[in-house]
Design an enzyme around this catalytic site. Structure first.
Site, PDB file in Angstrom:
ATOM      1  CD  GLN A   1      23.642  42.529 109.598  1.00  0.00           C
ATOM      2  OE1 GLN A   1      23.607  42.090 108.463  1.00  0.00           O
ATOM      3  NE2 GLN A   1      23.162  41.871 110.622  1.00  0.00           N
TER       4      GLN A   1
ATOM      5  NE  ARG B   1      23.354  40.274 101.317  1.00  0.00           N
ATOM      6  CZ  ARG B   1      24.119  40.679 102.322  1.00  0.00           C
ATOM      7  NH1 ARG B   1      23.575  41.241 103.379  1.00  0.00           N
ATOM      8  NH2 ARG B   1      25.433  40.537 102.268  1.00  0.00           N
TER       9      ARG B   1
END
Length: 298
Positions: free
Chosen positions: A9, A113
């Site tokens: 990320q 997730r």
């Protein structure tokens, strides 16, 4: 030996994946399949959305996963890993790329997730902070000595460690770290305390989904965040993947172990060059590159 590494990320950017979509029929097919699986056109956001649009939790993680995995797929015979690793979210990309999971299952898990992590963040306000210029052991000790929940979360490279936990505990730890000589101890603009005990609700939710997913024998070892060692056993890979949400990302240790085990070239597969920079800080003699797709592999 070729080590392929997959970013996590923060690597997203507006327009990501568009070149793959335009150049490859294989990529087009996979992107359209992803739109169907997710139930919304993630391609519109990836190709044309703003940085703000890409920050949405339900978008960010699947977008980075798709960019990385589809790039690996269109490389075709040029994708020849002897080992793989992924930073946090990138571990899921690595597991699809090395044949441990299929594309559809990987995307479903990444989507689940992202949503589970978002829910965990909403349950308890929490944050993360980047600590620069201190030995890992000092950071660990200060976290242990600080009241409340605050832990070492990402071992990114020597002298760069991210801590994670309750807002008040992270703030207290940052003050103590600066007093101990940290060059910087900066709270990050993130939604919650990833890779800390506060992600336990998300871990429990994701565990059931991972257990229900079929994993296959990978084509090469994966160096997982939790162990920082080569893993090929499907059951062990599942166990480590479940632990990942609440355990630290041992990136420094993973890269060092890959080099010890013979890695000579680290190729980053996906958006950005963050991991190449970290590899160079871990071992300045390591050779790094970005995976590049030139022509239609379909």
């Amino acid at each position: 030996m070729n080590a392929y590494i997959f970013p996590g990320q923060g690597a997203q950017f507006s327009g990501m994946g568009l070149d793959l979509y335009e150049k490859s029929a294989v990529a087009q097919e996979l992107f359209e399949l992803a739109n169907n699986i997710l139930g919304f056109n993630i391609t519109d956001i990836m190709f044309e959305g703003s940085a703000e649009d890409l920050k949405q939790t339900k978008v960010t993680q699947p977008a980075i996963f798709l960019h990385s995995v589809i790039l690996a797929k269109v490389l075709g015979s040029h994708f020849k890993p002897n080992m793989v690793a992924g930073h946090s979210l990138g571990e899921f990309s690595a597991l699809v790329a090395n044949g441990c999971m299929n594309f559809e299952d990987g995307l479903k898990l990444v989507s689940k997730r992202a949503l589970a992590m978002q829910q965990a963040c909403e349950m308890q306000p929490s944050t993360m902070a980047a600590v620069l210029g201190l030995d890992d052991a000092i950071v660990e000790q200060i976290c242990a000595d600080t009241a409340g929940i605050v832990v070492a979360a990402n071992y990114n490279c020597p002298g760069q460690l991210v801590i994670s936990g309750e807002i008040e505990a992270v703030d207290k730890a940052c003050n103590a770290l600066k007093e101990a000589g940290a060059r910087r101890a900066l709270v990050l603009p993130v939604g919650g305390a990833f890779h800390s005990p506060l992600m336990e609700p998300a871990r429990e939710e994701l565990a059931a989904a991972i257990e229900a997913t079929t994993f296959s024998k990978p084509i090469c070892p994966i160096y997982q965040n939790v162990t920082a060692s080569a893993v090929t056993d499907e059951a062990a890979i599942k166990t480590n993947l479940i632990s990942q949400l609440t355990a630290p990302v041992k990136w420094t240790q993973s890269v060092e172990q890959m080099i010890t085990d013979g890695a000579t070239l680290f190729t980053e597969v996906g958006p950005g060059k963050v991991l190449q920079g970290l590899v160079k800080k871990i071992n300045r003699n390591a050779e790094t590159a970005s995976a590049v797709f030139e022509t239609d592999a379909s």
